[in-house]
Every structure is written in C-alpha cells, then in structure tokens.
Motif scaffolding. Sequence first.
Motif, mmCIF file in Angstrom:
data_model
loop_
_atom_site.group_PDB
_atom_site.id
_atom_site.type_symbol
_atom_site.label_atom_id
_atom_site.label_comp_id
_atom_site.label_asym_id
_atom_site.label_seq_id
_atom_site.Cartn_x
_atom_site.Cartn_y
_atom_site.Cartn_z
ATOM 1 N N VAL A 89 0.955 -1.176 -0.081
ATOM 2 C CA VAL A 89 -0.024 0.013 0.073
ATOM 3 C C VAL A 89 0.929 1.191 0.000
ATOM 4 O O VAL A 89 1.945 1.328 0.727
ATOM 5 C CB VAL A 89 -0.930 -0.142 1.175
ATOM 6 N N GLY A 90 0.357 2.257 -0.664
ATOM 7 C CA GLY A 90 1.050 3.530 -0.588
ATOM 8 C C GLY A 90 0.458 4.525 0.274
ATOM 9 O O GLY A 90 -0.573 4.340 0.444
ATOM 10 N N THR A 91 1.381 5.333 0.911
ATOM 11 C CA THR A 91 0.968 6.533 1.642
ATOM 12 C C THR A 91 1.515 7.918 1.204
ATOM 13 O O THR A 91 2.852 7.918 1.193
ATOM 14 C CB THR A 91 1.336 6.189 3.260
ATOM 15 N N VAL A 92 0.649 8.681 0.986
ATOM 16 C CA VAL A 92 1.042 10.237 0.751
ATOM 17 C C VAL A 92 0.185 11.125 1.180
ATOM 18 O O VAL A 92 -1.052 10.853 1.065
ATOM 19 C CB VAL A 92 1.523 10.255 -0.578
ATOM 20 N N ASN A 93 0.453 12.280 1.662
ATOM 21 C CA ASN A 93 -0.444 13.333 2.226
ATOM 22 C C ASN A 93 -1.373 12.514 3.244
ATOM 23 O O ASN A 93 -1.070 11.480 3.538
ATOM 24 C CB ASN A 93 -1.348 13.976 1.091
ATOM 25 N N ALA A 94 -2.065 13.471 4.024
ATOM 26 C CA ALA A 94 -3.070 12.918 5.067
ATOM 27 C C ALA A 94 -4.189 13.860 5.205
ATOM 28 O O ALA A 94 -4.334 14.800 4.537
ATOM 29 C CB ALA A 94 -1.840 12.771 6.307
ATOM 30 N N ASN A 95 -5.071 13.123 5.897
ATOM 31 C CA ASN A 95 -6.325 13.935 6.347
ATOM 32 C C ASN A 95 -6.208 14.343 7.677
ATOM 33 O O ASN A 95 -5.261 13.854 8.488
ATOM 34 C CB ASN A 95 -7.628 13.265 6.034
ATOM 35 N N ARG A 96 -7.476 14.948 8.305
ATOM 36 C CA ARG A 96 -7.270 15.326 9.747
ATOM 37 C C ARG A 96 -6.913 14.166 10.681
ATOM 38 O O ARG A 96 -6.323 14.242 11.591
ATOM 39 C CB ARG A 96 -8.522 15.979 9.805
ATOM 40 N N GLU A 97 -7.587 13.006 10.550
ATOM 41 C CA GLU A 97 -7.478 11.786 11.327
ATOM 42 C C GLU A 97 -6.097 11.402 11.392
ATOM 43 O O GLU A 97 -5.732 11.287 12.550
ATOM 44 C CB GLU A 97 -8.189 10.850 10.695
#
Length: 364
Positions: free
Chosen positions: A300-308
């Motif tokens: 899985v990739g991860t980039v940027n993020a939301n408030r959580e």
Amino acid sequence: MKAIAVSPKKIDSSRLIELPRPSVTDVPDGRGVLVRMLRVGLDGTDREIDSGDYGEPPPGEDMLVTGHESFGRVVEVGPAVTELTPDEYVVALVRRAGHSRYDLVDLFDLTTDDSFQEHGISRVHGFLTEYLVAEPRYLVRVPSPLAHVGVLLEPASVVAKGLMQAYDVQRRLRVWQPQRAAVFGAGAIGLLAALLLRIRGLSVTVFALEPPGSTQARLARALGAEYVSTAGAPGPAATPAAYDLIFEATGYAPVVFDAMTALAKNGILMLASVTNGDRRVEVPVDALNRDFVLGNKAMVGTVNANREHFEAAIRDLAVAELEYPGWLSRLLTHRVEGLDRYPEALTALAAPDAIKVYVEVAPG
C-alpha cells in the motif's frame, strides 16, 4: 508580506516576493482564520519543484508560493469560527477539497480528481509566507507542549497514515500481531517511521546509505532500533530476516523490489517514496508474484494525510516525547532564519547530516 515563489517547471526560479497580507474576511461567512507562519519544513519535493521537475500554479497565475510543511499560530478568527481561538498553534492540511466525492467528507488525501490541489505543490499557494488565511476545516490544532516540534507533524502524519492503513488492511487476518519491522531510508520520514513502530512495540531494523557513525544511525540506535548501513554492501533482500511490516522511504524505486523479497508471509509493505524518472530494472516477477499470492502479502502507498492522520500523529509524537525525551528535537538538524535566506535551506537539503531542514519564518 514576504513569500517564496517559483515559476513552475523552470529551473532555479525560487525567489522572494511581496504579496498582500490576507484577512479573515477573505473567507466567506465569517469562517476565516488568520495564521502567522512560524516554521516551514522542507523536503525533497521542494527541491524538485525548485529544479523545475513539477509544480502547478493556481488557475490564472504564473507563479506558485511553495512550502507544504507548516506550523503557525492563530492571530485572528472570523465571527463564525468556534473551533480555534487566537494564540493557538496549528498546522495546515496539504490537500484541499476538489470535486471528488471523498472531498465531501474531508478525505482530501483520497481524492479521485485527476488535477488535485496541494498547498505549495499543485494549484494552490503554499506556506512559505508570513501569513495564511484558511477555513478551520483545513487547520489542525497542536497542543502547546508539542510546539517545539510542531513542524514535524506533516511528515509524521504521512507515517501515521501508512501505519493506520497497514493495520486496517491486516484486519483481514483477524488477529495480526507484527513483531519485526524494517525501515528503508533514514530521512525524516524513515526515522519517524522507526519511531512510530518502536512506540508500538515492534523490533525495528533501519537500512540506509549513511555510515554507522552518522547522525541518522545514532538516532535510530537511540530508539533501540538496529541500524544497517547499505553503502557498498548487499541490500536488505540479501539478509535472511523476514519482516512483518516494511516501511520504504528511500526515494529510490528499485529498493521496492528488495522490500518485496524481504517481506514475511502475511506481511505488508508500505511505500512512501514519490519517484520521478524512467529508471528500469530487471526483477524476478514470477517469484515475486507467487510469493505475494501464496504468502497473503499486501502493498500500500501513503502520501499526504487527512485530519484523522494529523491528529493520530499528534498523539504519537506526544507518546514519543514521554518515551524518548528530546529525540524529536534532534531531527531538526538545519534551521534557516528568515524567508530571505531561503536559498540556504535548499542548499542544506543536500547536506549529508540533513534530516529536517526548516525555515524559521518568525519567532514564536
């Protein structure tokens, strides 16, 4: 007010400019929040934008204010704002709402729009400026005891998001209890990944190019992690160890295939590198495919993020301050005072011991 801007897709176009100071009235319905920028972190994205690799200005403009790792203090709020008050510390989300259905529920990081909005990167101005005005939905409050490391929250949110995704994906296994983790890369993202994995109780090995006596190696060992220098040595795939979770943060795409090989059965591989170019490698695709299918592995990739994810990162950094006092401050290796000295910050990104370079926009 002062700001740092580029002409996107032009090499070495970063420059100091003057812009009108924003006002809370710039946001309709009394929902404006005026923030004084205190610190702005830099990473490889900023260097690549300055090199002309990418970047897109806001519609109708020919320049882009850069910077996407913010930390600031609320100066003023509009009459309809109840979520924040003056003098509170905040960080700003990187992505903004577009037209995706995910944006309607503030999942900006999962937008399906082809052309998305990212502060300082794509279609909306960034944070290397003296003031910012935004709606409360785009701002996350930072507890004052974490103010001294608040500029680390954006990269920490990317790591927190990755680990949250890993555990969410592995719910398919009913009971997933990872014991061993590897981190590839010892930049800010890699070391923060090692930190968050350690406070979750995993045994961690960090693989990176820096020598055993480097700042990066000392920081990894200070967490109780093992550090392995890969400079001139076989890569992680050559080790007999198999890892339940691997966090790849090298910025060097071929390492992904080493990581796939070193992953244990039922393991998960998190990818955090955003790579450009057309590099090609030869890989044993049949063996990799077979092992992923038969081994119930996931990537899985991860980039940027939301408030959580930002709020999760705040909790993680608070725990880290208790378990490893002072460790986070040691990531802040290169401080550049003032927007007018921004070229020094770009140069510092290439320093061998650079982990987190940041501009001190204002004292605070």
